[in-house]
Design a protein around this motif. Structure first.
Motif, PDB file in Angstrom:
ATOM      1  N   UNK A   1      15.542  60.402  -1.293  1.00 35.05           N
ATOM      2  CA  UNK A   1      16.366  59.268  -0.876  1.00 35.05           C
ATOM      3  C   UNK A   1      16.904  59.443   0.545  1.00 35.05           C
ATOM      4  N   UNK A   2      17.044  60.702   0.989  1.00 32.77           N
ATOM      5  CA  UNK A   2      17.549  60.919   2.347  1.00 32.77           C
ATOM      6  C   UNK A   2      16.572  60.379   3.392  1.00 32.77           C
ATOM      7  N   UNK A   3      15.266  60.396   3.063  1.00 31.32           N
ATOM      8  CA  UNK A   3      14.273  59.830   3.988  1.00 31.32           C
ATOM      9  C   UNK A   3      14.494  58.333   4.138  1.00 31.32           C
ATOM     10  N   UNK A   4      14.719  57.661   3.021  1.00 33.13           N
ATOM     11  CA  UNK A   4      14.965  56.219   3.035  1.00 33.13           C
ATOM     12  C   UNK A   4      16.235  55.903   3.810  1.00 33.13           C
ATOM     13  N   UNK A   5      17.299  56.664   3.535  1.00 32.61           N
ATOM     14  CA  UNK A   5      18.570  56.398   4.200  1.00 32.61           C
ATOM     15  C   UNK A   5      18.496  56.704   5.692  1.00 32.61           C
ATOM     16  N   UNK A   6      17.740  57.718   6.088  1.00 30.64           N
ATOM     17  CA  UNK A   6      17.564  58.025   7.513  1.00 30.64           C
ATOM     18  C   UNK A   6      16.910  56.847   8.223  1.00 30.64           C
ATOM     19  N   UNK A   7      15.884  56.297   7.598  1.00 30.81           N
ATOM     20  CA  UNK A   7      15.183  55.144   8.169  1.00 30.81           C
ATOM     21  C   UNK A   7      16.122  53.932   8.248  1.00 30.81           C
ATOM     22  N   UNK A   8      16.854  53.670   7.168  1.00 30.75           N
ATOM     23  CA  UNK A   8      17.743  52.508   7.142  1.00 30.75           C
ATOM     24  C   UNK A   8      18.903  52.664   8.115  1.00 30.75           C
ATOM     25  N   UNK A   9      19.452  53.879   8.205  1.00 35.76           N
ATOM     26  CA  UNK A   9      20.531  54.106   9.166  1.00 35.76           C
ATOM     27  C   UNK A   9      20.056  53.840  10.593  1.00 35.76           C
ATOM     28  N   UNK A  10      18.860  54.330  10.916  1.00 37.34           N
ATOM     29  CA  UNK A  10      18.337  54.201  12.276  1.00 37.34           C
ATOM     30  C   UNK A  10      18.047  52.751  12.637  1.00 37.34           C
ATOM     31  N   UNK A  11      17.436  52.013  11.714  1.00 36.46           N
ATOM     32  CA  UNK A  11      16.960  50.676  12.058  1.00 36.46           C
ATOM     33  C   UNK A  11      17.839  49.530  11.549  1.00 36.46           C
ATOM     34  N   UNK A  35      32.348  56.906   2.322  1.00 33.39           N
ATOM     35  CA  UNK A  35      32.538  55.460   2.211  1.00 33.39           C
ATOM     36  C   UNK A  35      31.325  54.724   2.756  1.00 33.39           C
ATOM     37  N   UNK A  36      30.873  55.122   3.954  1.00 36.99           N
ATOM     38  CA  UNK A  36      29.693  54.469   4.532  1.00 36.99           C
ATOM     39  C   UNK A  36      28.466  54.684   3.656  1.00 36.99           C
ATOM     40  N   UNK A  37      28.251  55.899   3.210  1.00 36.67           N
ATOM     41  CA  UNK A  37      27.086  56.170   2.361  1.00 36.67           C
ATOM     42  C   UNK A  37      27.126  55.349   1.077  1.00 36.67           C
ATOM     43  N   UNK A  38      28.299  55.234   0.489  1.00 34.93           N
ATOM     44  CA  UNK A  38      28.423  54.472  -0.750  1.00 34.93           C
ATOM     45  C   UNK A  38      28.140  52.993  -0.515  1.00 34.93           C
ATOM     46  N   UNK A  39      28.702  52.442   0.559  1.00 30.83           N
ATOM     47  CA  UNK A  39      28.457  51.031   0.885  1.00 30.83           C
ATOM     48  C   UNK A  39      26.980  50.790   1.191  1.00 30.83           C
ATOM     49  N   UNK A  40      26.392  51.693   1.980  1.00 28.81           N
ATOM     50  CA  UNK A  40      24.977  51.547   2.343  1.00 28.81           C
ATOM     51  C   UNK A  40      24.082  51.663   1.123  1.00 28.81           C
ATOM     52  N   UNK A  41      24.401  52.609   0.256  1.00 29.42           N
ATOM     53  CA  UNK A  41      23.603  52.778  -0.962  1.00 29.42           C
ATOM     54  C   UNK A  41      23.701  51.557  -1.863  1.00 29.42           C
ATOM     55  N   UNK A 102      22.956  59.278  -6.659  1.00 26.02           N
ATOM     56  CA  UNK A 102      22.212  59.312  -5.400  1.00 26.02           C
ATOM     57  C   UNK A 102      23.001  60.061  -4.331  1.00 26.02           C
ATOM     58  N   UNK A 103      24.324  59.919  -4.344  1.00 27.24           N
ATOM     59  CA  UNK A 103      25.142  60.696  -3.414  1.00 27.24           C
ATOM     60  C   UNK A 103      24.934  62.194  -3.649  1.00 27.24           C
ATOM     61  N   UNK A 104      24.834  62.586  -4.910  1.00 22.17           N
ATOM     62  CA  UNK A 104      24.568  63.989  -5.230  1.00 22.17           C
ATOM     63  C   UNK A 104      23.261  64.459  -4.631  1.00 22.17           C
ATOM     64  N   UNK A 105      22.236  63.602  -4.691  1.00 21.92           N
ATOM     65  CA  UNK A 105      20.952  63.959  -4.087  1.00 21.92           C
ATOM     66  C   UNK A 105      21.082  64.095  -2.570  1.00 21.92           C
ATOM     67  N   UNK A 187      18.940  62.255 -13.942  1.00 21.77           N
ATOM     68  CA  UNK A 187      19.228  63.610 -14.418  1.00 21.77           C
ATOM     69  C   UNK A 187      18.050  64.553 -14.213  1.00 21.77           C
ATOM     70  N   UNK A 188      16.844  64.020 -14.305  1.00 24.05           N
ATOM     71  CA  UNK A 188      15.637  64.859 -14.252  1.00 24.05           C
ATOM     72  C   UNK A 188      15.622  65.764 -13.026  1.00 24.05           C
ATOM     73  N   UNK A 189      15.976  65.215 -11.856  1.00 24.03           N
ATOM     74  CA  UNK A 189      15.865  66.008 -10.629  1.00 24.03           C
ATOM     75  C   UNK A 189      17.047  66.963 -10.446  1.00 24.03           C
ATOM     76  N   UNK A 190      17.971  66.952 -11.368  1.00 23.42           N
ATOM     77  CA  UNK A 190      19.029  67.956 -11.375  1.00 23.42           C
ATOM     78  C   UNK A 190      18.676  69.104 -12.328  1.00 23.42           C
TER      79      UNK A 190
END
Length: 298
Positions: A1-11, A35-41, A102-105, A187-190
């Motif tokens: 998910x960090x890849x997606x958020x990096x792209x969305x933050x940039x563009x 706060x920003x991450x939660x709103x963006x997510x 997702x914040x945990x990830x 849960x699976x990825x934890x």
């Protein structure tokens, strides 16, 4: 998910937050702000699931769904739009409840990894199989427990309003019901490592699968795969076939019911004789189910 958020933050989001800061004469929220991450997510997850739901279910309804099923005596007047309205009410709440996972990830608490070779290339396939089996097992038990009379009326009964489903029924449920059945996917990825792109691909797959098992198109009579035929049995007769992807756990825990021949045969399942018999079976079973539900919930 960090890849997606990096792209969305940039563009997308950097510009949005910069403009919001200029309008309010405040400093822009930094990318690492919770706060920003939660709103963006929220914006991203909600937009994604709405687009995916209406897009996938819409294509399925247009090109795959057998619309003769809408003549079934248990198909509700205006049901397709009722399903869409039900899903639309549930999705915002489910999105909010999903954000902490997702914040945990994003903050490195999960076992999602980036390097394709970290656990070997064979493990990419092993992890996908583990994901399917783990989530299938967990959803089986969540789903089965939701049919307990103490829980059913409060949570899962709404989804069983759709006895004869369209693809839009796939996400038409109480928000708590939808969230509980989504927990295993997060849960699976934890619990075990998974490459981020494999995880994203599987997350798209499970949403497509949810539509497919409600689309009424029984493409194969497979005894292992929990396809639309098996899930149709669940909606028609309630206390069978709780699995999501396979029939394995229904077979192990004695809740499996094999679809009858007319469910696979389009001409037979559209027969008024078959449909009326199904409606009579449902009408006969419902009073007993409702009585048990009422008694145990008191």
């Amino acid at each position: 998910m960090d890849v997606v958020m990096e792209y969305l933050d940039t563009y997308v989001f950097d510009g949005v937050y910069d403009k919001a800061a200029a309008l309010t004469a405040t400093a822009p929220l930094p990318r690492d702000s919770l706060l920003r991450q939660s709103l963006s997510l929220f914006v991203f997850i909600y937009a994604y699931i709405v687009a995916f739901y209406f897009g996938t279910a819409g294509l399925s309804y247009r090109f795959i769904y057998d619309k003769n099923q809408e003549k079934h005596p248990k198909f509700l007047r205006g049901q397709r739009f009722l399903e869409m309205a039900c899903a639309s009410r549930a999705l915002p709440t489910i999105t909010v409840m999903t954000i902490p996972w997702v914040l945990g990830e994003l903050h490195g608490y999960s076992l999602v990894y980036k390097d394709w070779a970290r656990y070997g290339y064979t493990y990419l396939f092993v992890s996908a199989a583990l994901f399917i089996l783990f989530t299938d097992f967990c959803i089986y038990w969540v789903h089965r427990l939701e049919h307990h009379p103490l829980v059913y009326a409060r949570c899962h009964k709404l989804h069983h309003k759709w006895i004869v489903c369209t693809p839009y029924a796939s996400h038409a449920f109480h928000p708590v019901d939808g969230y509980l059945q989504s927990i295993p996917y997060h849960l699976a990825v934890y619990i075990f490592p998974m490459h981020e792109y494999v995880y994203l691909a599987l997350f798209a797959f499970v949403n497509v699968w949810s539509v497919m098992i409600h689309d009424g198109e029984y493409v194969a009579s497979n005894p292992v795969v929990n396809g639309a035929a098996h899930h149709t049995v669940h909606h028609l007769y309630f206390n069978y076939n709780y699995g999501q992807f396979t029939t394995l756990f229904d077979r192990l825990f004695n809740s499996y019911r094999k679809p009858s021949a007319e469910i696979y045969d389009r001409s037979r399942r559209n027969s008024k004789t078959v449909q009326n018999a199904q409606a009579q079976d449902i009408d006969s079973a419902l009073p007993s189910l409702e009585a048990k539900e009422s008694k145990k919930s008191q």
